[in-house]
Design an enzyme around this catalytic site. Structure first.
Site, mmCIF file in Angstrom:
data_model
loop_
_atom_site.group_PDB
_atom_site.id
_atom_site.type_symbol
_atom_site.label_atom_id
_atom_site.label_comp_id
_atom_site.label_asym_id
_atom_site.label_seq_id
_atom_site.Cartn_x
_atom_site.Cartn_y
_atom_site.Cartn_z
ATOM 1 N N SER A 217 0.837 -1.183 0.000
ATOM 2 C CA SER A 217 0.000 0.000 0.000
ATOM 3 C C SER A 217 0.883 1.249 0.000
ATOM 4 O O SER A 217 1.737 1.404 -0.876
ATOM 5 C CB SER A 217 -0.954 -0.060 1.201
ATOM 6 N N ASP A 443 -8.580 -4.488 -6.228
ATOM 7 C CA ASP A 443 -8.136 -3.724 -5.057
ATOM 8 C C ASP A 443 -8.957 -2.447 -4.908
ATOM 9 O O ASP A 443 -9.017 -1.633 -5.821
ATOM 10 C CB ASP A 443 -6.653 -3.380 -5.207
ATOM 11 N N HIS A 473 -7.293 -5.878 -0.778
ATOM 12 C CA HIS A 473 -6.185 -4.924 -0.804
ATOM 13 C C HIS A 473 -4.880 -5.686 -0.688
ATOM 14 O O HIS A 473 -4.506 -6.132 0.396
ATOM 15 C CB HIS A 473 -6.344 -3.942 0.367
#
Length: 505
Positions: A217, A443, A473
């Site tokens: 991320s 995602d 994610h």
């Protein structure tokens, strides 16, 4: 979200101390490896999130780094580190450093909880993570107290009408003023450029000639900035759930609106496909979404009491977003929506609390404060009320459920006391070793397109893209054997996957 989303869009900081020129070491030479005094780890503190001490295989330490890299002999701060040693010391490669994202997530608290997913990598790497500056035990940014945060997160974040808009703006000003009052000395220095310099200090202090890195991320953005600053120091690196480095704050927020809408549609379709097992009313995904929109509208008028708190429209939307981070959470989302429709808001509020870093004892980690501070230290844009309202139609067109929530979040840095560093980060890294960049087609928080943009910006021969056709994610922690084989093959054996490889569910 210990790997919290970039939902709270901001603009980011400290132009004065963040020169972008060149790829020099930025003062990166650090203490020698033997200066790190590793000890048994304590339990996470309140800023990291409450929990039990890590097991005996985990060790903790702290590393001094400059507060301001333009003044390397000036004030210092301590970075908290954690590690578990490689299980096969004979074939040990080095230290594999993790950043799990946020920004604002505590690596010291997250790595032990997630380590079961990385046991094959631990065979030949010491697994290492850290609390980035401004996070957890590393000069934590502190803003409002727990009681104030309960009120802040319950307040209306999608205002309608002049009075509600004024209250919304006043709340942002009050929050920013509290951050300046309680953490003003560190706010100019918590941006990603400084965190990248810290990362090189950590690498050096661990005794590694090259950085072995796993960024997830926001950790991909940090990794990209590191590769730009220190391309010759990159060893083997993996970026998973990739932030699009070409997006400014508004573009990133709009991309998330589209990403969460896509994930919500996939959730609704899955529910419909299960027939009578689905607890939500409707015979099509759109009808399920209609029910969610209707629930939001009811909560905007009449929140659901939950003990001495309430499930508001804003909290419910945050809870829905939190549950879309992983397909494993979809049953909780289905149950939470069903219960809220029946007048019980406890589960959706618990999901919202997870999003905001609220511990079960009512205290808050500093993930929200750090998330805002780091974003506002990075991105230059400060959106006015008029600019934000002008962009809301595009957000609403992207998502009926999340459009207003993410559109209004563009103002998160409007009243911030320090300036931001960039419009978009520079991640070009000529001369770097290959970096494996993984995009997940489903995602919600870092939409798939960002992986291709990251690979392109890293440069030819550096960014190697892998596509995972899945949900949630991130890709590696999905357990997909194809993704894990590609990542493990690169990190453990140096085998670079073929460009544009594809893994399916």
């Amino acid at each position: 979200m210990p790997t919290s989303p970039r939902l709270r869009l901001a603009a980011i900081a400290a132009a004065a101390l963040l020169p972008l020129a060149g790829c020099s070491d930025g003062g990166s030479r650090a203490a020698k490896p033997e200066s790190l005094a590793w000890e048994p780890c304590p339990a996470p503190d309140a800023a990291e999130g409450t929990g039990q001490p890590p097991g005996p295989e985990w060790e903790c330490t702290a590393l001094d780094v400059p507060l301001d890299y333009d003044k390397p002999d000036g004030d210092t701060i301590e970075l908290a580190l954690i590690r578990a040693r490689a299980t096969d010391a004979t074939h040990r490669i080095g230290s594999l450093i993790y950043n799990f994202g946020g920004p604002g997530g505590s690596g010291v608290a997250t790595l032990p909880a997630a380590a079961k997913d990385y046991q094959r990598l631990r065979a030949r790497y010491d697994l290492v993570s850290f609390d980035p500056r401004g996070v957890g035990r590393s000069a934590a940014v502190r803003c409002e107290d727990d009681k104030q945060l309960d009120a802040y997160y319950a307040s209306d974040a999608t205002p309608v009408g002049p009075a509600a808009e004024k209250t919304f703006v006043d709340n942002l000003k009050t929050y920013s003023a509290a951050c300046e009052k309680n953490s003003g000395a560190v706010l100019p220095y918590v941006g990603t450029l400084n965190a990248a310099r810290d990362l090189d200090r950590i690498r050096d202090a661990l005794g590694d000639a090259k950085l072995y890195y796993f960024g997830i991320s926001y950790g991909t953005e940090l990794g990209g900035v590191y590769a730009h600053l220190f391309p010759k120091n990159v060893g083997r690196a993996v970026f998973d759930a990739v932030v699009d480095p070409t997006n400014d704050a508004a573009q990133g927020a709009l991309g998330q609106a589209k990403g969460f809408q896509l994930a919500l549609g996939n959730f609704a379709k899955d529910c419909i496909d299960r027939g009578d097992e689905c607890r939500l009313p409707g015979s099509t995904p759109k009808e399920i979404e209609d029910g969610i929109v209707a629930l939001q509208k009811r909560l905007a008028v009449k929140p659901i009491p939950v003990g001495d708190r309430k499930l508001t429209e804003t909290a419910a939307t945050g809870g829905i977003a939190q549950a879309l981070y992983s397909k494993d959470f979809w049953p909780l989302l289905e149950q939470g929506l069903d219960e809220a429709d029946g007048g019980s808001g406890q589960l959706l509020l618990a999901l919202a609390d997870a999003m905001n870093g609220r511990n079960q004892n009512g205290t808050y980690s500093n993930i929200g404060a750090a998330n805002t501070a780091i974003n506002c230290a990075d991105f230059k844009d400060r959106y006015t009320l008029e600019q934000t309202k002008a962009q809301l139609p595009a957000f609403r067109a992207a998502s009926r459920v999340f459009g207003d929530y993410l559109g209004w979040a563009m103002m998160g840095c409007t009243a911030w006391p320090v300036p931001g560093a960039w419009q978009t980060p520079d991640v070009s890294a000529p001369g770097s070793a290959p970096i494996l960049v993984i995009g997940n087609t489903g995602d919600p928080a870092t939409p798939y397109e960002g992986a291709g943009k990251m690979a392109e910006k890293l440069g030819s021969g550096v960014g190697v893209e892998l596509t995972y056709k899945g949900e949630g994610h991130g890709a590696y922690d999905s357990g997909n054997p194809c993704v894990q084989k590609a990542v493990d093959g690169y990190l453990l054996d140096g085998k670079v996957p073929a460009a544009d490889s594809v893994c399916t569910r």
